[in-house]
Design an enzyme around this catalytic site. Structure first.
Site, mmCIF file in Angstrom:
data_model
loop_
_atom_site.group_PDB
_atom_site.id
_atom_site.type_symbol
_atom_site.label_atom_id
_atom_site.label_comp_id
_atom_site.label_asym_id
_atom_site.label_seq_id
_atom_site.Cartn_x
_atom_site.Cartn_y
_atom_site.Cartn_z
ATOM 1 N N ARG A 49 45.321 1.301 -9.697
ATOM 2 C CA ARG A 49 44.468 2.272 -10.312
ATOM 3 C C ARG A 49 45.484 3.417 -11.069
ATOM 4 N NH1 ARG A 49 41.940 4.417 -5.580
ATOM 5 N NH2 ARG A 49 43.262 3.221 -4.278
ATOM 6 N N HIS A 83 42.010 2.573 3.717
ATOM 7 C CA HIS A 83 42.215 2.427 2.115
ATOM 8 C C HIS A 83 41.259 1.694 1.493
ATOM 9 C CE1 HIS A 83 44.823 1.415 -1.620
ATOM 10 N NE2 HIS A 83 45.536 1.965 -0.938
#
Ligand code: FAD
Length: 603
Positions: A259, A239
């Site tokens: 995000r 990740h």
């Protein structure tokens, strides 16, 4: 002998090993069919790894973006997986996840809402439309709470803090399992006709990981030892955004939700670097300028329609993780070896409402107020796409009576998983594994039985480190494994490096056979680790061997010596590891052919 050893015995039609989203959903299904089910977990019920899931659960409900449908979700999933997915699994997943979300809601899950009262959906990397149903950044908690309530009220029998260490077969078919209670070391034998594995992933094989202590590859190893195949093990998802500071928090996840809500990635020069890392083939899907990205964020915040394309930070995870790695390698990283992630430009109350866990995580662990300051983030081992090869519709492995669902199963996510596709995978295939196990049990003509000698051997194996004196410290051996994997089979891989890693893993196997711990089984985590090491080395070897053999870069597998995808040679091959005596056999098998009507979606 086992006859003399003091162990409890329980009998169920089906046992489910693992009580995360997949295991709970499977157990609910078995119980609703009227069969007896035992749900076993090595932590407390409700504490499974699923509880940590933050960003959301992907399902094409089309509540926010009305153009969404299962075909688009299917296409995004296959593209994200670089077409290495089992197409049938990806199809079932895309088709059935909306129903599974509605089912959770029906059972009491309280999702965030749109202004007109529908389940709210947020954007995530690789998804064309806003598709992730969520509860702030605590979606996994709500999922577990709901499934747990449902399961407990249905009367499922639960065995907590109980680690399963061995599966037993009768004429090649599942017959039972042996476990021990973590607290006192007492043994427990389960007689059963079918097993559903739902044990999650393998993150503890690596040094820096977002995974909890439970992720020691137990299900992968149990299946492998029983004769099942492990496919696509080279595909480990790093990740892009884990905490990099302070040292005690290193690896802890910073949800992609940051995000998805408009978080911006910059390097030490203040440059928004993701614009430079979009693969040519996906460039058209992303904003070309900061202004266009801002327009998308404004529209998201204000729930307005907009033609603006999504920001480059929402590229797929493999791509963002590699970009951060390169920025650091070329000297443009943040002080602690990451990059900066910034959401502080938004209204602080909104940030706290949308990302409450992130706010507390950074405040408490790093003394950073994310409503005012930038976060420092970097890649962390997060998810394994590889796992037990199962038949898509029933989730049955090669071993009759052995089923697998959730992160422990392979195939669904191909070479790279899209965020949000795991939570939906858990309930879609958890349910299917439950149905598959029930159908198997219903069709079974004779009840299997367990050979007493097999029980003896399993107990003897467990007890060896307790009886051995002056052996190696299991914690040192674990550290060595972590270092080998992170150095030799990490984000970027190269032939000779990996070959050396495989050699070191071979040496490590011998060390694992020499570990020893204090002889009391009560409250003895060192003893548990001795067993875990045997599981982790199987996953580590499968990852390393599969990665070494795949001479191309695809999805989460990045080779420095083969930087491009080689569709012709590798695009249709799964790697498959299986047990061959004392050795691991690695084969490459053809992907099942996708039917023409689905192929058309990619033209
Ligand atoms: P788990 O939930 O991990 O459950 C495994 C169970 O198996 C546990 O009960 C454990 O005790 C038990 N177990 C293991 N070994 C044994 C054994 N030997 N004997 C008995 N029991 C055993 N995915 C998304 O889709 N959306 C997200 O927003 C998201 N956020 C995430 C955030 C974080 C921090 C992390 C780490 C992952 C996230 N993921 C997300 C991924 C997702 O959470 C996992 O892939 C998923 O929860 C795995 O669920 P599972 O049911 O397969 O296993």
């Amino acid at each position: 002998t086992a006859a003399m050893a003091n162990y409890q015995t329980h009998e169920h039609d089906v046992i489910v090993i693992g009580a995360g989203g997949a295991g709970l959903r499977a157990a609910i299904e078995v119980s609703s069919r009227g069969l007896s089910v035992g749900l076993i977990c090595k932590s407390l019920l409700g504490k499974a790894h699923t509880v940590m899931a933050e960003g959301g659960m992907a399902a094409a409900l089309a509540n926010v973006d009305s153009s969404d449908d299962w075909k688009t979700h299917f296409r995004d999933t296959m593209r994200g997986g670089k077409m290495l997915n089992n197409w049938r699994m990806a199809q079932l997943h895309a088709q059935e996840s909306p129903d599974r979300v509605r089912e959770l809601e029906h059972w009491g899950a309280v999702f965030d809402r749109t202004e007109n009262g529908k389940i709210l959906q947020r954007a995530f990397g690789g998804h064309k439309w806003k598709r992730l149903c969520h509860v702030g950044d605590r979606t996994g908690l709500e999922m577990i709470r709901t499934l747990q309530d449902r399961g407990v009220h249905q009367g499922i029998e639960v065995y907590m803090e109980c680690t399963i260490s061995k599966l037993f077969l009768d004429n090649g078919k599942i017959a039972g399992a042996l476990g021990y209670y973590r607290e006192n070391g007492d043994y427990v034998l389960f007689k059963t006709k079918a097993v559903v594995l739902a044990t999650g992933g393998v993150g503890k094989v690596f040094t820096v990981t977002s995974n909890s202590w439970e992720y020691t590859a137990d299900g992968h190893a149990l299946a492998y030892e029983a004769g099942a195949e492990l496919i696509d093990m080279e595909f480990v998802q790093f990740h892009p955004t884990g905490m990099v500071w302070p040292p005690g928090g290193r690896g802890i996840l910073v949800t992609e939700g940051v995000r998805g809500e408009g978080g911006i990635l910059t390097n030490s020069e203040g440059k928004r670097f993701m614009f430079d890392y979009l693969p040519e083939s996906t460039k058209n899907d992303y904003a070309a300028t900061e202004d266009e990205a801002k327009e998308w964020v404004d529209a998201t915040i204000n729930h307005k329609k907009s033609e603006a394309r999504r920001p480059p930070e929402l590229s797929t995870r493999d791509n963002v993780a590699r970009a951060i790695y390169v920025e650091n390698k070329e000297g443009r990283g943040s002080p602690h070896g990451g990059v900066f992630l910034d959401i502080s430009y938004q209204d602080s109350e909104r940030v706290k409402k949308k990302l409450p866990s992130m706010y507390h995580q950074f405040k408490e662990l790093a003394d950073v107020d994310i409503t005012k300051q930038k976060m420092e983030v970097g890649p962390t081992a997060h998810y394994i796409m590889g796992g037990v090869r199962v038949e898509a519709d029933t989730c049955q492995s090669k071993v009759p009576g052995l089923f697998a669902a959730g992160e422990v199963a392979g195939g669904m996510h191909g070479a790279n998983r899209l965020g949000g596709n795991s939570l939906s995978d858990l309930v879609v295939f958890g349910r299917r594994a439950g149905t598959g196990a029930c159908d198997y049990v219903d069709a079974l003509k004779e009840s299997p039985s367990i050979n007493e000698k097999d029980i003896d051997a399993a107990i003897e194996e467990l007890e060896a480190p307790l009886k051995r004196e002056g052996g190696l410290n299991p914690y040192d051996v674990h550290k060595e494994m972590n270092q080998i994997m992170s150095t030799h089979v990490g984000i970027f891989r190269e032939k000779d490096e990996m070959a050396e890693g495989i050699k070191k893993l071979e040496e490590l196997k011998e060390k694992i056979s020499r570990v020893s711990v204090a002889s009391d089984k009560r409250f003895n985590p060192g003893w548990h680790l001795c067993r875990d090491l045997k599981n982790m080395i199987i996953a580590a070897e499968a990852i390393a061997r599969s990665a070494h053999s795949r001479e191309e870069s695809r999805g989460a597998h990045s080779r420095l010596d083969f930087p491009d995808a080689d569709d012709k040679k590798w695009g249709k091959l799964n790697s498959a590891c299986s047990k061959d005596g004392d050795k691991m056999k690695l084969e490459h098998t053809e992907l099942p052919e996708m039917p023409a009507d689905l192929k058309e979606l990619f033209d």
